[in-house]
Enzyme design. Structure first.
Site, PDB file in Angstrom:
ATOM      1  CE  LYS A  33     -74.903 -20.261  26.430  1.00 52.24           C
ATOM      2  NZ  LYS A  33     -76.014 -20.398  27.468  1.00 52.24           N
ATOM      3  CB  SER A  48     -78.186 -18.180  30.589  1.00 55.88           C
ATOM      4  OG  SER A  48     -77.675 -18.976  31.661  1.00 55.88           O
ATOM      5  CB  SER A  50     -74.089 -19.736  30.581  1.00 55.41           C
ATOM      6  OG  SER A  50     -75.311 -20.108  30.006  1.00 55.41           O
TER       7      SER A  50
END
Length: 452
Positions: A86, A179, A155
Site C-alpha cells: 500500500k 480498510s 482504503s
C-alpha cells in the site's frame, strides 16, 4: 515455457504453492516475478491497482533470490513471493505519495521496518498499490476486478484488487477502521488483520496510532499465515509489543476439537443486505452444533461513536497539516474529518480511549465459551459506486478493540459477487484464529462438494 507447462500459469499460484515449487526447483523466482509483471501489464489498465511498479528492480530482486537457492542457502518463508505494498508504506527508491497530490514525488531514503522484514523473509517487492487519499475514505483510481463499476473498498483498495486479479499472490495494507477486511470482502480474497501491536508501523503513514494496524491480503488462509515472519517488536514502534506466532505451525494444524463459533449480528445488522442475511442463515445450518447465535454486551452499541472520536481526533493531529498546506488539494471528506477532529474536546477523546480496554475485557466471557466470533465482513456485495469505498461498520468494533480478524470469501450475493465471512478472535491468539478460519473454509468446501 517449461515452467508454465509443468505447473500451469505461475501468476495463478498461491504464495504457499509458489514457495513449494521454488524449493523443488520447478519454478524460479524470476519466472514468477515476470509472470506477475506480465499479468499487471495485461490487466491493470482496466483495474488500476498500482500506483507505481518497478519491473527492473523486481526482476533483480528475484534473481538474487534464485542465486540464494542455487547456493544452497536456507529458503525463508516468503522466498521469491511477489508482494504489493500500500502506497503509505516507505520503500527505499520508490515514491510514497499517500494517495494525495501534496506528496507527489516524495521518495523516502529508508525502508519501513515491515519492508525490511519482507526482504529478510525473501519477498520480491513488485511496487506500490493504490490507497485512498491519506488512507481515509476518498477513493483512488482502483476498480473492483469482478465489476469495474463497483468499488473495491478502501482504503487498501489497490492491495485487495491486485491479489484478486492475480497480479500478486500476497499484498500488504493497513486498517484504521475497515480498510483491510472490507476490501478483501468486496474483492473476494482472504484478508487478515492481526492483533493490534503485532506488526511494526515504523515507516508507515501515521494516521490514528491508537487504531492503525497493518493487514494482509492473500488467496488462502495458509498464505495469510506467512505473515507470521513479519510480526514482533522492532524497537521503533512503541505500540508494537506482541508476537502471536508461530502462525504457520498452528494455522496448518487440525483443531483438537471442532471449534464453536458465536454468530453475532452486532448492533448494525439492519445495514446488511438480504443476500448477506440469507447467506449467514445457511452458514449456521452448515455449522450445526458448532454455530450458535449470541449477543454482544449493550456497551458495544456505542463503540462506533467512540472509534469515530478517536480516529477524527488523532487524524486531525497527525494529518491536519495537509489541509493547512493547501485546502484546495484535499477532498471534502478529508476536510470534514479534520474539522471534526479539531472540534473534539480532550475529555471526550480520553473517555473514548478508555473504552478500548473496557470493550476488549467485556468480550472475555464470550471467548471463554467460543473459539471465535462469526459476523459479516461488510454489509453485502461491493456497492455499484466507484466513488465510495463502502460501509466499514462491520469492522469497526473489532478494530477499536484491536482484535485479530480474518475474512473468507465464502458467500455469493444476488449479483454473483463475493461476500466475506469475518472471524474475530481473542486478543493475541492470532494463530488459533487462523486455524479456526482454515477449519471453517474446509467445512464450507466439503459442504459444497456434498451438495453437487
Amino acid at each position: 515455457m517449461a515452467e508454465r507447462m509443468a505447473i500451469g500459469e505461475p501468476a495463478d499460484l498461491s504464495a504457499s504453492e509458489a514457495v513449494e515449487f521454488m524449493a523443488q526447483g520447478a519454478l524460479s523466482a524470476q519466472g514468477l516475478a515476470e509472470a506477475c509483471l506480465a499479468r499487471i501489464d495485461s490487466a491493470d489498465a482496466r483495474i488500476g491497482a498500482w500506483a507505481q511498479v518497478d519491473p527492473h528492480r523486481a526482476v533483480l530482486e528475484a534473481r538474487e533470490r534464485d542465486r540464494r537457492r542455487a547456493d544452497g542457502l536456507p529458503l525463508p518463508a516468503l522466498h521469491g513471493v511477489p508482494v504489493g505494498l500500500k502506497d503509505i508504506i516507505d520503500v527505499r527508491g520508490l515514491n510514497t505519495e499517500n494517495g494525495t497530490p501534496l506528496d507527489a514525488g516524495n521518495r523516502p531514503s529508508e525502508d519501513a521496518g515491515l519492508v525490511r522484514r519482507l526482504r529478510d523473509a525473501g519477498a520480491v517487492i513488485i511496487g506500490k498499490t493504490v490507497t485512498a487519499e491519506l488512507a481515509y475514505f476518498h477513493p483512488g483510481a482502483t476498480r473492483n476486478p469482478h465489476d469495474p463499476e463497483r468499488t473495491p473498498g478502501g482504503s487498501s483498495s489497490g492491495s485487495a484488487a491486485a491479489v484478486a486479479a492475480g497480479m500478486v499472490p500476497f499484498a500488504v495494507g493497513t486498517q484504521t477502521n475497515g480498510s483491510v477486511i472490507r476490501p478483501a470482502s468486496f474483492c473476494g480474497v482472504v484478508g487478515y488483520k492481526p492483533s493490534f501491536g503485532a506488526v511494526p508501523r515504523s515507516g508507515i503513514l501515521r494516521a490514528a496510532p491508537s487504531l492503525d494496524q497493518v493487514g494482509f491480503f492473500a488467496r488462502t488462509v495458509e498464505d495469510a499465515a506467512l505473515a507470521g515472519d513479519l510480526m514482533g517488536p522492532d524497537g521503533d514502534d512503541a505500540d508494537c509489543h506482541l508476537n502471536p506466532g508461530p502462525l504457520r505451525t498452528t494455522a496448518l494444524s487440525e483443531p483438537p476439537l471442532p471449534p464453536d463459533l458465536a454468530m453475532i449480528e452486532t448492533p448494525f445488522w439492519e445495514r446488511t443486505g438480504v443476500d448477506t442475511r440469507e447467506g449467514f442463515a445457511a452458514l449456521l445450518e452448515v455449522l450445526g452444533d458448532h454455530g450458535t447465535a449470541a449477543e454482544l454486551p449493550e456497551v458495544f452499541g456505542r463503540g462506533a461513536g467512540w472509534l469515530a472520536t478517536v480516529m477524527a481526533a488523532e487524524m486531525a493531529r497527525n494529518l491536519g497539516h495537509y489541509l493547512d498546506r493547501d485546502p484546495g488539494q484535499v477532498s471534502a471528506a478529508f476536510k470534514a474529518l479534520i474539522e471534526q477532529g479539531r472540534s473534539i474536546q480532550a475529555v471526550d477523546y480520553l473517555a473514548a480511549r478508555d473504552m478500548q480496554a473496557v470493550m476488549r475485557e467485556a468480550l472475555e466471557p464470550l471467548f471463554e465459551r467460543f473459539d471465535a466470533i462469526l459476523t459479516p465482513a461488510a454489509p453485502g456485495e461491493a456497492p455499484r459506486d466507484p466513488d465510495t469505498t463502502g460501509d466499514p461498520i462491520f469492522c469497526t468494533l473489532w478494530t477499536f478493540c484491536g482484535l485479530p480478524a480474518v475474512t473468507l470469501p465464502l458467500l455469493t450475493g444476488e449479483n454473483g459477487l463475493p461476500i466475506g465471512v469475518q472471524l474475530v478472535g481473542p486478543y493475541g491468539q492470532d494463530a488459533r484464529l487462523l486455524r479456526t478460519a482454515r477449519w471453517l473454509a474446509r467445512q464450507c468446501a466439503a459442504n459444497v462438494e456434498e451438495s453437487q
